[in-house]
Design a protein around this motif. Structure first.
Motif, PDB file in Angstrom:
ATOM      1  N   GLN A 101       6.344   6.458  11.449  1.00 29.54           N
ATOM      2  CA  GLN A 101       5.595   5.015  11.799  1.00 29.54           C
ATOM      3  C   GLN A 101       4.817   5.093  10.817  1.00 29.54           C
ATOM      4  O   GLN A 101       4.260   5.214  10.200  1.00 29.54           O
ATOM      5  CB  GLN A 101       5.194   5.382  13.297  1.00 29.54           C
ATOM      6  CG  GLN A 101       5.801   6.273  14.709  1.00 29.54           C
ATOM      7  CD  GLN A 101       5.022   6.479  15.231  1.00 29.54           C
ATOM      8  OE1 GLN A 101       4.215   6.539  15.945  1.00 29.54           O
ATOM      9  NE2 GLN A 101       6.075   6.600  16.638  1.00 29.54           N
ATOM     10  N   CYS A 102       5.311   3.389  10.653  1.00 31.83           N
ATOM     11  CA  CYS A 102       4.432   3.164   9.361  1.00 31.83           C
ATOM     12  C   CYS A 102       3.605   1.777  10.209  1.00 31.83           C
ATOM     13  O   CYS A 102       3.620   0.982  10.103  1.00 31.83           O
ATOM     14  CB  CYS A 102       5.773   2.083   7.653  1.00 31.83           C
ATOM     15  SG  CYS A 102       6.675   3.200   7.356  1.00 31.83           S
ATOM     16  N   ARG A 103       2.820   1.638   8.779  1.00 35.67           N
ATOM     17  CA  ARG A 103       1.822   0.304   9.010  1.00 35.67           C
ATOM     18  C   ARG A 103       1.527   0.403   7.130  1.00 35.67           C
ATOM     19  O   ARG A 103       1.177   0.974   6.612  1.00 35.67           O
ATOM     20  CB  ARG A 103       0.067   0.927   9.242  1.00 35.67           C
ATOM     21  CG  ARG A 103       0.613   1.265  10.752  1.00 35.67           C
ATOM     22  CD  ARG A 103      -1.313   1.401  11.402  1.00 35.67           C
ATOM     23  NE  ARG A 103      -1.718   2.421  10.116  1.00 35.67           N
ATOM     24  CZ  ARG A 103      -3.015   1.843  10.147  1.00 35.67           C
ATOM     25  NH1 ARG A 103      -3.272   1.316  10.365  1.00 35.67           N
ATOM     26  NH2 ARG A 103      -3.763   3.308   9.088  1.00 35.67           N
ATOM     27  N   VAL A 104       1.505  -0.961   6.814  1.00 36.58           N
ATOM     28  CA  VAL A 104       1.520  -1.992   5.797  1.00 36.58           C
ATOM     29  C   VAL A 104      -0.675  -1.863   5.794  1.00 36.58           C
ATOM     30  O   VAL A 104      -0.688  -2.348   6.499  1.00 36.58           O
ATOM     31  CB  VAL A 104       1.727  -3.165   5.720  1.00 36.58           C
ATOM     32  CG1 VAL A 104       1.142  -3.654   3.746  1.00 36.58           C
ATOM     33  CG2 VAL A 104       3.429  -2.211   5.133  1.00 36.58           C
ATOM     34  N   LEU A 105      -1.496  -1.073   4.872  1.00 36.54           N
ATOM     35  CA  LEU A 105      -2.263  -1.546   4.533  1.00 36.54           C
ATOM     36  C   LEU A 105      -3.394  -2.759   4.007  1.00 36.54           C
ATOM     37  O   LEU A 105      -4.897  -3.201   4.414  1.00 36.54           O
ATOM     38  CB  LEU A 105      -3.067   0.083   4.684  1.00 36.54           C
ATOM     39  CG  LEU A 105      -2.575   1.397   5.375  1.00 36.54           C
ATOM     40  CD1 LEU A 105      -3.403   2.106   4.380  1.00 36.54           C
ATOM     41  CD2 LEU A 105      -3.167   1.418   6.650  1.00 36.54           C
ATOM     42  N   LYS A 106      -2.482  -2.565   2.596  1.00 32.54           N
ATOM     43  CA  LYS A 106      -2.818  -3.657   2.394  1.00 32.54           C
ATOM     44  C   LYS A 106      -1.773  -4.867   1.278  1.00 32.54           C
ATOM     45  O   LYS A 106      -0.935  -3.503   0.866  1.00 32.54           O
ATOM     46  CB  LYS A 106      -3.789  -3.770   1.102  1.00 32.54           C
ATOM     47  CG  LYS A 106      -4.380  -4.168   0.027  1.00 32.54           C
ATOM     48  CD  LYS A 106      -5.544  -4.246  -0.401  1.00 32.54           C
ATOM     49  CE  LYS A 106      -5.577  -5.207  -2.357  1.00 32.54           C
ATOM     50  NZ  LYS A 106      -4.660  -5.776  -2.317  1.00 32.54           N
ATOM     51  N   LEU A 107      -1.488  -5.259   1.209  1.00 34.10           N
ATOM     52  CA  LEU A 107      -0.543  -6.307   1.230  1.00 34.10           C
ATOM     53  C   LEU A 107      -1.090  -7.543   0.301  1.00 34.10           C
ATOM     54  O   LEU A 107      -1.564  -8.871   0.031  1.00 34.10           O
ATOM     55  CB  LEU A 107       0.793  -6.989   2.065  1.00 34.10           C
ATOM     56  CG  LEU A 107       1.752  -7.790   1.619  1.00 34.10           C
ATOM     57  CD1 LEU A 107       2.617  -6.980   0.641  1.00 34.10           C
ATOM     58  CD2 LEU A 107       2.757  -8.437   2.315  1.00 34.10           C
ATOM     59  N   GLY A 108      -0.845  -7.187  -1.631  1.00 38.27           N
ATOM     60  CA  GLY A 108      -1.446  -7.771  -2.404  1.00 38.27           C
ATOM     61  C   GLY A 108      -0.228  -8.308  -3.107  1.00 38.27           C
ATOM     62  O   GLY A 108       0.871  -8.696  -2.685  1.00 38.27           O
ATOM     63  N   ARG A 109      -0.678  -9.678  -4.148  1.00 41.07           N
ATOM     64  CA  ARG A 109       0.288 -10.142  -5.257  1.00 41.07           C
ATOM     65  C   ARG A 109       1.217  -8.971  -5.740  1.00 41.07           C
ATOM     66  O   ARG A 109       2.712  -9.110  -5.717  1.00 41.07           O
ATOM     67  CB  ARG A 109      -0.556 -11.647  -6.242  1.00 41.07           C
ATOM     68  CG  ARG A 109       0.386 -12.063  -6.331  1.00 41.07           C
ATOM     69  CD  ARG A 109      -0.201 -12.994  -6.946  1.00 41.07           C
ATOM     70  NE  ARG A 109      -1.445 -12.399  -8.530  1.00 41.07           N
ATOM     71  CZ  ARG A 109      -1.446 -12.333  -8.564  1.00 41.07           C
ATOM     72  NH1 ARG A 109      -0.292 -12.462  -9.179  1.00 41.07           N
ATOM     73  NH2 ARG A 109      -2.784 -11.486  -9.606  1.00 41.07           N
ATOM     74  N   VAL A 110       0.550  -7.923  -6.489  1.00 43.34           N
ATOM     75  CA  VAL A 110       1.811  -7.298  -6.863  1.00 43.34           C
ATOM     76  C   VAL A 110       2.054  -5.920  -6.053  1.00 43.34           C
ATOM     77  O   VAL A 110       2.497  -4.609  -7.212  1.00 43.34           O
ATOM     78  CB  VAL A 110       0.828  -7.176  -8.363  1.00 43.34           C
ATOM     79  CG1 VAL A 110       1.226  -8.632  -9.039  1.00 43.34           C
ATOM     80  CG2 VAL A 110      -0.069  -6.851  -8.557  1.00 43.34           C
ATOM     81  N   LEU A 111       0.478  -4.889  -5.591  1.00 44.19           N
ATOM     82  CA  LEU A 111       0.433  -4.153  -5.613  1.00 44.19           C
ATOM     83  C   LEU A 111       0.798  -4.171  -3.847  1.00 44.19           C
ATOM     84  O   LEU A 111      -0.331  -4.875  -2.628  1.00 44.19           O
ATOM     85  CB  LEU A 111      -0.097  -3.053  -5.547  1.00 44.19           C
ATOM     86  CG  LEU A 111      -0.449  -2.645  -7.364  1.00 44.19           C
ATOM     87  CD1 LEU A 111      -2.645  -2.414  -7.383  1.00 44.19           C
ATOM     88  CD2 LEU A 111       0.195  -2.266  -7.314  1.00 44.19           C
ATOM     89  N   ALA A 112       1.090  -3.241  -2.644  1.00 45.82           N
ATOM     90  CA  ALA A 112       0.751  -2.532  -1.148  1.00 45.82           C
ATOM     91  C   ALA A 112       0.662  -1.365  -1.322  1.00 45.82           C
ATOM     92  O   ALA A 112       1.194  -0.262  -1.813  1.00 45.82           O
ATOM     93  CB  ALA A 112       2.229  -2.861  -1.069  1.00 45.82           C
ATOM     94  N   VAL A 113       0.144  -0.955   0.070  1.00 50.49           N
ATOM     95  CA  VAL A 113      -0.684   0.102   0.399  1.00 50.49           C
ATOM     96  C   VAL A 113      -0.199   0.189   1.411  1.00 50.49           C
ATOM     97  O   VAL A 113      -0.887  -0.758   2.896  1.00 50.49           O
ATOM     98  CB  VAL A 113      -2.044   0.142   0.125  1.00 50.49           C
ATOM     99  CG1 VAL A 113      -2.549   1.482   0.325  1.00 50.49           C
ATOM    100  CG2 VAL A 113      -2.630   0.267  -1.179  1.00 50.49           C
ATOM    101  N   MET A 132       1.274   5.617   0.377  1.00 46.74           N
ATOM    102  CA  MET A 132       2.070   4.624  -0.949  1.00 46.74           C
ATOM    103  C   MET A 132       1.511   3.732  -1.279  1.00 46.74           C
ATOM    104  O   MET A 132       0.688   3.213  -0.461  1.00 46.74           O
ATOM    105  CB  MET A 132       3.636   5.365  -0.656  1.00 46.74           C
ATOM    106  CG  MET A 132       4.301   6.550  -0.518  1.00 46.74           C
ATOM    107  SD  MET A 132       6.199   6.536  -0.243  1.00 46.74           S
ATOM    108  CE  MET A 132       6.700   7.989  -0.138  1.00 46.74           C
ATOM    109  N   THR A 133       1.756   3.954  -2.674  1.00 50.77           N
ATOM    110  CA  THR A 133       1.574   2.645  -3.051  1.00 50.77           C
ATOM    111  C   THR A 133       2.890   2.347  -3.933  1.00 50.77           C
ATOM    112  O   THR A 133       3.473   2.511  -4.530  1.00 50.77           O
ATOM    113  CB  THR A 133       0.193   2.478  -4.107  1.00 50.77           C
ATOM    114  OG1 THR A 133      -0.809   2.922  -3.909  1.00 50.77           O
ATOM    115  CG2 THR A 133       0.342   1.216  -5.126  1.00 50.77           C
ATOM    116  N   TYR A 134       2.986   0.523  -3.945  1.00 50.68           N
ATOM    117  CA  TYR A 134       3.859   0.119  -4.064  1.00 50.68           C
ATOM    118  C   TYR A 134       3.937  -1.012  -4.808  1.00 50.68           C
ATOM    119  O   TYR A 134       2.558  -2.075  -4.802  1.00 50.68           O
ATOM    120  CB  TYR A 134       5.357  -0.730  -3.335  1.00 50.68           C
ATOM    121  CG  TYR A 134       5.805   0.483  -2.577  1.00 50.68           C
ATOM    122  CD1 TYR A 134       7.835   0.473  -2.686  1.00 50.68           C
ATOM    123  CD2 TYR A 134       6.519   1.403  -1.660  1.00 50.68           C
ATOM    124  CE1 TYR A 134       8.861   1.125  -2.409  1.00 50.68           C
ATOM    125  CE2 TYR A 134       6.673   2.223  -1.321  1.00 50.68           C
ATOM    126  CZ  TYR A 134       8.329   1.949  -1.869  1.00 50.68           C
ATOM    127  OH  TYR A 134       9.330   2.927  -1.464  1.00 50.68           O
TER     128      TYR A 134
END
Length: 139
Positions: A101-113, A132-134
């Protein structure tokens, strides 16, 4: 927030772009806050002692978080993991699939946590927690 990919689109993307995992993973649900994915546990995912291996749990978390991010940004195949941390908390059941079960905590222009909790199917307590950070490539 409007999703750019639903569960069917994410599963089709995995089939076409990642055929090496075809049939092992399934995105079950996705909405504006949560994505749920399943690892169909097979003999190849087990380690001695009758439990699911750490690498199998990590792969589920990575795939689920990747799909949670893609559900928001669309099919960006080259989004990649840049940081990962996983806590193995309990022994998962060998005879049951694993559910992330996943939640995206922050979605920026170049990074997602994002984070994922992993459960043995039907279990109430998580067996692992992963963050994880993408990196999202420029358009």
């Amino acid at each position: 927030m409007t999703l750019k990919m639903d569960a069917d689109a994410l599963n089709a993307f995995l089939e076409s772009d990642f055929p090496q995992v075809a049939g092992q993973y399934l995105v079950e649900t996705v909405d504006e806050t949560t994505l749920t994915a399943r690892l169909k546990v097979e003999q190849t995912h087990l380690r001695p002692g009758g439990t699911v291996s750490g690498p199998a749990m990590f792969a589920l978390a990575d795939l689920a978080i990747y799909c949670a991010i893609l559900s928001r940004i669309g099919p960006v195949a080259l989004a990649v993991t840049t940081n990962a941390s996983i806590d193995f908390m309990r022994k998962p059941a060998a005879g049951r699939d694993l559910i992330a079960q996943c939640r995206v905590l922050k979605l920026g222009r170049v990074l997602a946590v994002a984070e994922a909790l992993i459960f043995s199917d039907g279990g109430a307590e998580p067996v692992a927690r992963c963050s994880m950070t993408y990196s999202i490539p420029p358009k």
